[in-house]
Design a protein around this motif. Structure first.
Motif, mmCIF file in Angstrom:
data_model
loop_
_atom_site.group_PDB
_atom_site.id
_atom_site.type_symbol
_atom_site.label_atom_id
_atom_site.label_comp_id
_atom_site.label_asym_id
_atom_site.label_seq_id
_atom_site.Cartn_x
_atom_site.Cartn_y
_atom_site.Cartn_z
ATOM 1 N N VAL A 31 56.504 -58.653 -46.979
ATOM 2 C CA VAL A 31 57.179 -58.157 -45.767
ATOM 3 C C VAL A 31 58.591 -57.694 -46.137
ATOM 4 C CG1 VAL A 31 58.123 -58.829 -43.517
ATOM 5 C CG2 VAL A 31 55.810 -59.536 -44.148
ATOM 6 N N ILE A 32 59.300 -58.520 -46.938
ATOM 7 C CA ILE A 32 60.663 -58.164 -47.382
ATOM 8 C C ILE A 32 60.623 -56.860 -48.197
ATOM 9 C CG2 ILE A 32 62.596 -58.863 -48.888
ATOM 10 C CD1 ILE A 32 61.935 -61.794 -48.082
ATOM 11 N N VAL A 33 59.679 -56.780 -49.158
ATOM 12 C CA VAL A 33 59.592 -55.599 -50.029
ATOM 13 C C VAL A 33 59.360 -54.334 -49.195
ATOM 14 C CG1 VAL A 33 58.178 -54.475 -51.819
ATOM 15 C CG2 VAL A 33 58.825 -56.875 -52.070
ATOM 16 N N ALA A 34 58.397 -54.399 -48.261
ATOM 17 C CA ALA A 34 58.079 -53.213 -47.449
ATOM 18 C C ALA A 34 59.284 -52.812 -46.586
ATOM 19 C CB ALA A 34 56.857 -53.489 -46.576
ATOM 20 N N ALA A 35 59.957 -53.816 -45.994
ATOM 21 C CA ALA A 35 61.114 -53.526 -45.135
ATOM 22 C C ALA A 35 62.245 -52.872 -45.939
ATOM 23 C CB ALA A 35 61.613 -54.813 -44.481
ATOM 24 N N VAL A 36 62.524 -53.423 -47.132
ATOM 25 C CA VAL A 36 63.600 -52.879 -47.970
ATOM 26 C C VAL A 36 63.285 -51.436 -48.387
ATOM 27 C CG1 VAL A 36 64.722 -53.068 -50.228
ATOM 28 C CG2 VAL A 36 64.398 -55.105 -48.833
ATOM 29 N N LEU A 37 62.020 -51.182 -48.749
ATOM 30 C CA LEU A 37 61.646 -49.828 -49.169
ATOM 31 C C LEU A 37 61.781 -48.849 -48.007
ATOM 32 C CD1 LEU A 37 58.637 -50.737 -51.467
ATOM 33 C CD2 LEU A 37 60.798 -49.741 -52.212
ATOM 34 N N TRP A 38 61.536 -49.328 -46.785
ATOM 35 C CA TRP A 38 61.710 -48.481 -45.602
ATOM 36 C C TRP A 38 63.196 -48.112 -45.439
ATOM 37 C CZ3 TRP A 38 64.060 -49.307 -40.679
ATOM 38 C CH2 TRP A 38 63.813 -48.287 -39.755
ATOM 39 N N PHE A 39 64.078 -49.112 -45.626
ATOM 40 C CA PHE A 39 65.527 -48.844 -45.572
ATOM 41 C C PHE A 39 65.939 -47.871 -46.682
ATOM 42 C CE2 PHE A 39 65.959 -52.855 -43.078
ATOM 43 C CZ PHE A 39 66.698 -52.327 -42.018
ATOM 44 N N PHE A 40 65.358 -48.088 -47.898
ATOM 45 C CA PHE A 40 65.675 -47.216 -49.031
ATOM 46 C C PHE A 40 65.294 -45.758 -48.737
ATOM 47 C CE2 PHE A 40 66.119 -50.372 -52.700
ATOM 48 C CZ PHE A 40 67.398 -49.935 -53.008
ATOM 49 N N SER A 41 64.212 -45.559 -47.964
ATOM 50 C CA SER A 41 63.758 -44.190 -47.696
ATOM 51 C C SER A 41 64.761 -43.437 -46.806
ATOM 52 C CB SER A 41 62.376 -44.187 -47.042
ATOM 53 O OG SER A 41 62.466 -44.668 -45.713
ATOM 54 N N GLY A 42 65.710 -44.181 -46.233
ATOM 55 C CA GLY A 42 66.711 -43.540 -45.373
ATOM 56 C C GLY A 42 68.053 -43.310 -46.046
ATOM 57 N N ILE A 43 68.128 -43.543 -47.374
ATOM 58 C CA ILE A 43 69.438 -43.376 -48.035
ATOM 59 C C ILE A 43 69.826 -41.901 -48.122
ATOM 60 C CG2 ILE A 43 69.526 -45.520 -49.379
ATOM 61 C CD1 ILE A 43 68.353 -44.037 -51.741
ATOM 62 N N THR A 44 71.131 -41.647 -48.066
ATOM 63 C CA THR A 44 71.651 -40.280 -48.172
ATOM 64 C C THR A 44 72.740 -40.258 -49.242
ATOM 65 O OG1 THR A 44 73.441 -40.687 -46.608
ATOM 66 C CG2 THR A 44 71.331 -39.968 -45.680
ATOM 67 N N THR A 45 73.347 -39.084 -49.450
ATOM 68 C CA THR A 45 74.437 -39.001 -50.434
ATOM 69 C C THR A 45 75.687 -39.720 -49.904
ATOM 70 O OG1 THR A 45 74.914 -36.836 -49.496
ATOM 71 C CG2 THR A 45 73.748 -36.860 -51.587
ATOM 72 N N ALA A 46 75.658 -40.109 -48.609
ATOM 73 C CA ALA A 46 76.817 -40.811 -48.030
ATOM 74 C C ALA A 46 76.613 -42.333 -48.023
ATOM 75 C CB ALA A 46 77.052 -40.324 -46.603
ATOM 76 N N SER A 47 75.436 -42.809 -48.496
ATOM 77 C CA SER A 47 75.168 -44.262 -48.494
ATOM 78 C C SER A 47 76.166 -44.986 -49.396
ATOM 79 C CB SER A 47 73.755 -44.541 -48.995
ATOM 80 O OG SER A 47 72.817 -43.947 -48.128
ATOM 81 N N THR A 48 76.585 -46.192 -48.965
ATOM 82 C CA THR A 48 77.587 -46.927 -49.754
ATOM 83 C C THR A 48 76.934 -47.676 -50.905
ATOM 84 O OG1 THR A 48 77.370 -48.880 -48.383
ATOM 85 C CG2 THR A 48 79.044 -47.285 -47.714
ATOM 86 N N ILE A 49 77.723 -47.918 -51.952
ATOM 87 C CA ILE A 49 77.236 -48.662 -53.112
ATOM 88 C C ILE A 49 76.874 -50.090 -52.701
ATOM 89 C CG2 ILE A 49 78.006 -49.686 -55.303
ATOM 90 C CD1 ILE A 49 79.353 -46.975 -55.897
ATOM 91 N N ALA A 50 77.673 -50.677 -51.787
ATOM 92 C CA ALA A 50 77.387 -52.049 -51.326
ATOM 93 C C ALA A 50 75.996 -52.125 -50.698
ATOM 94 C CB ALA A 50 78.443 -52.485 -50.313
ATOM 95 N N LEU A 51 75.632 -51.114 -49.900
ATOM 96 C CA LEU A 51 74.309 -51.093 -49.264
ATOM 97 C C LEU A 51 73.210 -51.056 -50.331
ATOM 98 C CD1 LEU A 51 72.499 -50.675 -46.648
ATOM 99 C CD2 LEU A 51 72.615 -48.243 -47.173
ATOM 100 N N ILE A 52 73.408 -50.212 -51.356
ATOM 101 C CA ILE A 52 72.400 -50.082 -52.429
ATOM 102 C C ILE A 52 72.230 -51.418 -53.152
ATOM 103 C CG2 ILE A 52 71.792 -48.852 -54.571
ATOM 104 C CD1 ILE A 52 71.856 -47.023 -52.111
ATOM 105 N N ILE A 53 73.347 -52.104 -53.459
ATOM 106 C CA ILE A 53 73.283 -53.397 -54.169
ATOM 107 C C ILE A 53 72.522 -54.424 -53.319
ATOM 108 C CG2 ILE A 53 74.645 -55.344 -55.062
ATOM 109 C CD1 ILE A 53 76.781 -53.296 -55.917
ATOM 110 N N VAL A 54 72.842 -54.483 -52.020
ATOM 111 C CA VAL A 54 72.179 -55.459 -51.132
ATOM 112 C C VAL A 54 70.685 -55.157 -51.036
ATOM 113 C CG1 VAL A 54 71.997 -56.253 -48.729
ATOM 114 C CG2 VAL A 54 74.249 -56.010 -49.797
ATOM 115 N N LEU A 55 70.339 -53.877 -50.833
ATOM 116 C CA LEU A 55 68.917 -53.510 -50.715
ATOM 117 C C LEU A 55 68.168 -53.819 -52.004
ATOM 118 C CD1 LEU A 55 68.949 -50.074 -48.789
ATOM 119 C CD2 LEU A 55 68.181 -52.292 -47.938
ATOM 120 N N HIS A 56 68.753 -53.440 -53.144
ATOM 121 C CA HIS A 56 68.094 -53.663 -54.435
ATOM 122 C C HIS A 56 67.910 -55.165 -54.688
ATOM 123 C CE1 HIS A 56 67.997 -53.816 -58.981
ATOM 124 N NE2 HIS A 56 66.971 -53.064 -58.679
ATOM 125 N N SER A 57 68.928 -55.969 -54.318
ATOM 126 C CA SER A 57 68.828 -57.431 -54.500
ATOM 127 C C SER A 57 67.712 -58.008 -53.632
ATOM 128 C CB SER A 57 70.158 -58.108 -54.156
ATOM 129 O OG SER A 57 71.173 -57.613 -55.013
#
Length: 482
Positions: A344-370
């Motif tokens: 459930v966590i993996v699917a949810a995170v990948l859904w958030f990842f599919s919404g990243i843009t060139t304006a996404s923050t590095i902090a968001l990427i680190i949290v999602l990847h973790s």
């Protein structure tokens, strides 16, 4: 982790055996991923194209795809010590040749030699753990292996980024070499023979069909991902047909033989099937996201290789730290309460990842990847250990060979499909823009393609979640020791 008592009265020096396996496994996995960061460097150093340099990874996967299926047979023909020393000797030789490599061809040869070492080592590692640990302690032991298998790829890109910025790509291999030599010497001193040598008859036709089957499929997917003509190219279609046909013949042959090379009867055990599917899905998700995320960070956000490595470091380390914890929780509570929430966590995170843009923050990427890496740690080892626990001891070599082979195939499929989807997404984005020459569109196109690749990974995770509802704990009595 005291010595485990066998029915035969044999005692194993568990800790020295584990140290030898873990050290060699760590360095093997490190060099597998560290080179990914150096690929763009190597393109300019050797004056080669991107599809050519990709062969350093593809060739490695292809060698694993061909050799790992044979490992079940090798485990029954040679002693643990012989296989360990052979595996490490190949790794040392391959690493030395790579460190000295003056040309792309020599480096490519070195990668194949390294892959032979890894192909012998991975199944040996899992098989040895199944033998030296009783079933009720296996989760924790597999967790420690998970720690090594996951931390090495996590620190690989960061260390490689540092080495490339300050020295040269050769140092990726010079750094690995002394550790491999230490692991080899340590293993020569302490490694014990744990497996039973039965010397089954070697069936040459099985070897041929296995090589054509697994090799053909890995080659087809890898070639499709390179973008030369893509999925419609004659090379891809031909190798896919050869691979599938050879696999069908191989499977039929294994099921009708008295002494099969890879005993597919392991698939009669339902939890082994579920565990294998989970490992397959995790590998596809990990390798596809491990490939597209650095591309997004470097090409989409314009960061350096070292920065990209550092951003992915916390997630990789977290995964490694969580792995033994999940292993112990699995020993206590079984797989269901870990695997389902994990997916459930993996699917949810990948859904958030599919919404990243060139304006996404590095902090968001680190949290999602973790979060992604924590989710994966909840699925991988518990499902794998539960599946292998259901097998009778005589099927351990086959079970580990099947799981490790399918991991390589999953890796090839995951990366190839992700790259194809990403490329298609980039192309369709570029078709829709007014000024194709505008450099500002390139990072946007890359981000659009990567967003599509994450949606693919999310669909894979949802399929995994559906399968996870069928997982049941395999009950193994504490007294039952193999």
């Amino acid at each position: 982790m005291a010595a485990t008592q066998q029915n035969t009265g044999q005692k194993y020096k568990v800790i020295p055996i584990m140290i030898s396996l873990l050290l060699s496994g760590f360095v093997g996995m490190f060099s597998e991923t560290a080179l990914n960061v150096a690929l763009s460097d190597l393109i300019s150093v050797f004056n080669i194209t991107a599809p050519t340099v990709q062969w350093l990874t593809t060739g490695y996967l292809l060698t694993l795809g061909i050799l790992v299926p044979v490992s079940g047979l090798l485990l029954q023909w040679f002693s643990t010590r012989q296989l360990f020393i052979a595996a490490l000797s190949f790794s040392v030789l391959g690493t030395l040749v790579a460190a000295l490599a003056p040309s792309f061809e020599v480096l490519m040869t070195a990668r194949v030699i390294q892959a032979v070492g890894t192909a012998l080592l991975l199944p040996l590692m899992f098989n040895t753990i199944l033998i030296i640990f009783p079933a009720d302690k296996r989760g924790a032991a597999m967790g420690v292996i998970g720690l090594v298998i996951m931390v090495a790829p996590a620190v690989g890109p960061t260390i490689a980024g540092l080495l490339i910025e300050n020295l040269s790509w050769h140092w990726i291999f010079w750094l690995s070499l002394p550790f491999l030599v230490i692991a080899l010497l340590f293993g020569m001193m302490y490694m014990q023979n744990v497996s039973t040598i039965t010397k089954p008859k070697i069936d040459v036709m099985s070897l041929v069909f296995s090589t054509l089957g697994f090799g053909g499929i890995v080659f087809a997917f890898s070639s499709a991902g390179e973008g030369e003509g893509g999925w419609g190219s004659a090379k891809v279609i031909a190798s896919m047909i050869v691979g599938v046909l050879a696999l069908v013949i191989f499977a039929f042959r294994q099921l009708t033989m008295k002494q099969p090379m890879m005993n597919l009867r392991a698939f009669k055990h339902p939890m082994f099937v579920v565990g294998t599917l989970m490992v397959f899905i995790c590998m596809m998700v990990i390798l596809s996201s491990m490939l597209v995320l650095p591309m997004y960070l470097i090409s989409g956000l314009g960061l350096s290789a070292l920065t990209a490595g550092l951003i992915m470091l916390p997630g990789g380390l977290l995964n490694g730290i969580m792995s033994p914890i999940m292993g112990s929780l699995f020993d206590k509570f079984g797989p269901k309460w870990l695997v389902i929430p994990g997916l459930v966590i993996v699917a949810a995170v990948l859904w958030f990842f599919s919404g990243i843009t060139t304006a996404s923050t590095i902090a968001l990427i680190i949290v999602l990847h973790s979060c992604l890496m924590i989710g994966i740690s909840m699925v991988w080892m518990p499902a794998q250990t539960n599946g292998l626990n259901q097998l009778p001891p005589e099927l351990y070599p086959d079970g580990t060979a099947i799981m490790n082979t399918l991991q390589q195939v999953a890796g090839a499929i995951g990366t190839a499909v992700a790259v194809s989807i990403m490329t298609a997404g980039m192309n369709s984005f570029m078709e829709g823009v007014a000024d194709k020459a505008d450099p500002a569109n390139a990072p946007l196109a890359m981000t659009a393609g990567i967003s599509d690749a994450f949606i693919f990974a999310m669909i894979v995770a949802i399929v995994g979640l559906i399968v996870a509802f069928f997982i049941k704990r395999v009950h193994v009595s504490k007294s039952k020791q193999h």
